[in-house]
Design an enzyme around this catalytic site. Sequence first.
Site, short mmCIF file in Angstrom:
data_model
loop_
_atom_site.label_atom_id
_atom_site.label_comp_id
_atom_site.label_asym_id
_atom_site.label_seq_id
_atom_site.Cartn_x
_atom_site.Cartn_y
_atom_site.Cartn_z
N GLY A 252 0.82 -1.20 0.00
CA GLY A 252 0.00 0.00 0.00
C GLY A 252 0.85 1.24 0.00
O GLY A 252 2.04 1.19 0.33
N PRO A 253 0.25 2.37 -0.34
CA PRO A 253 1.01 3.62 -0.38
C PRO A 253 1.55 3.97 1.00
O PRO A 253 1.02 3.50 2.01
CB PRO A 253 -0.03 4.65 -0.83
CG PRO A 253 -1.23 3.91 -1.23
CD PRO A 253 -1.16 2.54 -0.67
N PRO A 254 2.59 4.79 1.07
CA PRO A 254 3.17 5.17 2.36
C PRO A 254 2.14 5.86 3.23
O PRO A 254 1.30 6.61 2.73
CB PRO A 254 4.28 6.15 1.99
CG PRO A 254 4.56 5.92 0.56
CD PRO A 254 3.30 5.42 -0.06
N GLY A 255 2.21 5.57 4.52
CA GLY A 255 1.35 6.29 5.47
C GLY A 255 -0.05 5.74 5.60
O GLY A 255 -0.88 6.32 6.29
N THR A 256 -0.34 4.61 4.96
CA THR A 256 -1.69 4.07 5.06
C THR A 256 -1.84 3.19 6.29
O THR A 256 -2.94 2.73 6.59
CB THR A 256 -2.05 3.23 3.83
OG1 THR A 256 -0.94 2.41 3.48
CG2 THR A 256 -2.40 4.12 2.66
N GLY A 257 -0.74 2.91 6.99
CA GLY A 257 -0.85 2.17 8.24
C GLY A 257 -0.34 0.75 8.17
O GLY A 257 -0.78 -0.10 8.95
N HIS A 472 -16.26 9.41 -15.05
CA HIS A 472 -15.50 8.41 -15.79
C HIS A 472 -15.71 7.01 -15.21
O HIS A 472 -16.10 6.08 -15.91
CB HIS A 472 -14.01 8.78 -15.76
CG HIS A 472 -13.11 7.84 -16.50
ND1 HIS A 472 -12.59 8.14 -17.74
CD2 HIS A 472 -12.66 6.61 -16.20
CE1 HIS A 472 -11.86 7.13 -18.16
NE2 HIS A 472 -11.87 6.18 -17.24
N GLU A 473 -15.50 6.89 -13.89
CA GLU A 473 -15.69 5.58 -13.26
C GLU A 473 -17.15 5.17 -13.30
O GLU A 473 -17.48 3.99 -13.49
CB GLU A 473 -15.19 5.60 -11.82
CG GLU A 473 -13.70 5.82 -11.65
CD GLU A 473 -12.84 4.85 -12.45
OE1 GLU A 473 -13.25 3.68 -12.62
OE2 GLU A 473 -11.78 5.26 -12.94
P1 ADP Z 1 3.09 2.93 6.60
O1 ADP Z 1 3.86 1.89 7.33
O2 ADP Z 1 1.99 2.35 5.74
O3 ADP Z 1 3.92 3.88 5.83
P2 ADP Z 1 2.51 3.79 9.23
O4 ADP Z 1 1.88 2.59 9.81
O5 ADP Z 1 3.94 3.97 9.55
O6 ADP Z 1 2.31 3.80 7.66
O7 ADP Z 1 1.67 5.07 9.63
C1 ADP Z 1 2.26 6.20 10.21
C2 ADP Z 1 1.35 6.79 11.24
O8 ADP Z 1 0.16 7.30 10.64
C3 ADP Z 1 0.86 5.76 12.23
O9 ADP Z 1 1.74 5.65 13.29
C4 ADP Z 1 -0.48 6.31 12.65
O10 ADP Z 1 -0.33 7.29 13.65
C5 ADP Z 1 -0.97 7.00 11.41
N1 ADP Z 1 -1.82 6.11 10.63
C6 ADP Z 1 -1.55 5.64 9.39
N2 ADP Z 1 -2.54 4.86 8.94
C7 ADP Z 1 -3.47 4.82 9.92
C8 ADP Z 1 -4.74 4.17 10.04
N3 ADP Z 1 -5.23 3.41 9.05
N4 ADP Z 1 -5.43 4.34 11.19
C9 ADP Z 1 -4.94 5.10 12.17
N5 ADP Z 1 -3.75 5.74 12.12
C10 ADP Z 1 -3.01 5.62 11.00
ZN ZN Z 2 -11.04 4.35 -17.27
#
Ligand code: ADP
Ligand code: ZN
Length: 663
Positions: A252-257, A472-473
């Site tokens: 998954g994209p960065p920051g998605t958890g 579009h979708e």
């Molecule tokens: P990834 O590993 O996908 O890059 P992280 O798990 O390191 O993302 O997410 C960084 C921070 O962002 C987490 O510590 C949390 O605080 C917040 N965060 C990201 N995704 C979520 C989520 N789905 N629910 C709650 N907090 C999230």
């Molecule tokens: Zn299309």
Amino acid sequence: MDAQAIYMYQNNPNDPPARGSQRPGNGSNKGSNGGGPKDTGTSLLIRSIIIVVVLLVGWYLFEVFTQSNNSSTANVMEIPYSTFYQQVENNNVKSLVFQGQDATGVLNSAITVHDVNGNTKTGNQFHFTQLANGDPQLTALLIQKQVNFSAKPASDNNLVLNIILNILPWILIIGFLFLVFRNASRSQQNIFSFGKSRAKVVLEDRPGTTFADVAGVDEAKNDLVEVVEFLKTPQKFQRLGGKIPRGVLLVGPPGTGKTLLARAVAGEASVPFFSMSGSEFVEVLVGVGASRVRDLFDQAKKASPSIIFIDEIDAVGRQRGSSINSNDEREQTLNQLLVEMDGFDTRQAVVVLAATNRPDGLDKALLRPGRFDRRVTVERPDWNGRLAILKIHSHDVPLASDVDLISIARATPGMVGADLANLINEAALLAARRNLDAVTQVCFEESLDKILIGAERPLILSDADLNVIAYHEGGHALTGLLQENVDPVTKVTIVPRGQALGVTQYTPLDDRYNYSQDYLEAQLVTALGGRAAEEVAIGHITTGAENDLQRVTAIARQMVTRWGMSERLGTISFSEREDPFAGTSLATGSREYSEKTAAVIDEEVNRIVKWAYSRAVGLLADHRVTLDRIAKSLRLHETVDAKQLREIMIETGAIDAAPASYR
Ligand code: ADP
Ligand code: ZN
Ligand code: MG
């Protein structure tokens, strides 16, 4: 994967950064990996402080023990045997206790003695050492002088205790020094590794994170529940010989958890969590990465059931030999990783989780059965998900009564969990700077503006863009719903995924090896449905259909040249072979037909595509109300599932047109 994503509204490929592959460096990544490289300066300071403290404690203990030893004997005089004998003769000895060669006693009246050091001591308690062979006449003399005397066994507990008390401080000091030096030499080894002391010694960690801390990624959570179950009661799974999950790849994209989810799995199952980041394996001397992998797995196996988490696995797992300057260290590390993944005992309940945002470049060997054979996709959250994430992160933040989290969730399409956590943090800081008691809606709005301006790429699409994407979708989905011979639409979304700004998902009814002409034609119409909707509803077309058009051309060409579906050319195969569903550009292979035939092929392909496009436009124009409703619903919910689509179809009276596409 049972769902097949086919039609997507594409990001303009001329935009340099692939959407989602890069993130702004404005601190929104904070806390993602827990602890970066340590500052060697401070750790050295800490180490010296520890040494000093240990020495002080050791010295103090030593003092205490030796003193307490002395104090019990402080007022006992050490006297020579001759003095003792004299005192007996003088009737001055009151009582006497023998213990081995030692003898202690009490005098009737105090005397003054001079010891070897020239010190004088006065007192009535004394100690002396008996003659080696004893004194045969002493007993008779003591009886005669009426001295009260007794004896204790030589090997008294006291003696042992004394020895222990004397030695203990030394043992403690030596032990501490040993530990300190071992640590020091360990870190030295890392300092010599080209100065990259990124050493994060693999530590056992027991995260308190649970699934309740992760929101907006319900599908991923559902996929991971099984892993949790397995780690909780491995015996239950193993008893029936079931195949246990061994390696799970979080994509998954960065920051998605992803990191958060991995920790939550460990937390939910309450098992130890061993984590390392892919880049930590690579940036060290040759061989060190491999041995770190070995260490990591050894520790986790010892602590089984447990979880190993390898973050940024693409740093190690890139395809081998794919670049000219091949990296020996990385390959060795990757090989070790493969060996370790294969080397599990079936009874060892260790699950290896790995995370990446670039799954395409991973070495195929990593994805083979028994290794990372499961993939869990962690998507960007839709607005409901964003609302849930906002709720989690604002839990400990005092919010003013005017704060409307729903409107914030609505205003942040495309943002991921880390962005939202960052937003709340910024808003809280702003409120603090303004000396407010609680974070207000204005704080949120201003922080959002600030984040959006600071971001390198547009985090949030404009209203007009979102409108185009929704239509579009919606066009893909509706053309799919209105035709009989296509796979049912399972989900439409305008939440960006990878390169795509929107996706329509279809579930194939069964594995198809044969495509009927009807099916292929319907495919063409649905694929062009996106572009057609733009024309019908918005009046102008965009670049978003590039991928669709490639696929359409490929399918139409195959119909003509391979499958004999053109009446004009007849049932002849013009050997051009490629995968009709890969959407790749046509190979320029050798042709076995004339220029004239080639021209006819082009005309036929053109004719088929034109027909499909006009059919798509016709369908959408006829069901314009339904199209508008779907687009509106997409704008509102961002993700619309099969059930909601069906409701819209029924409400707008479009359902009768396509009875067979619902199952
Ligand atoms: P990834 O590993 O996908 O890059 P992280 O798990 O390191 O993302 O997410 C960084 C921070 O962002 C987490 O510590 C949390 O605080 C917040 N965060 C990201 N995704 C979520 C989520 N789905 N629910 C709650 N907090 C999230
Ligand atoms: Zn299309
Ligand atoms: Mg991470």
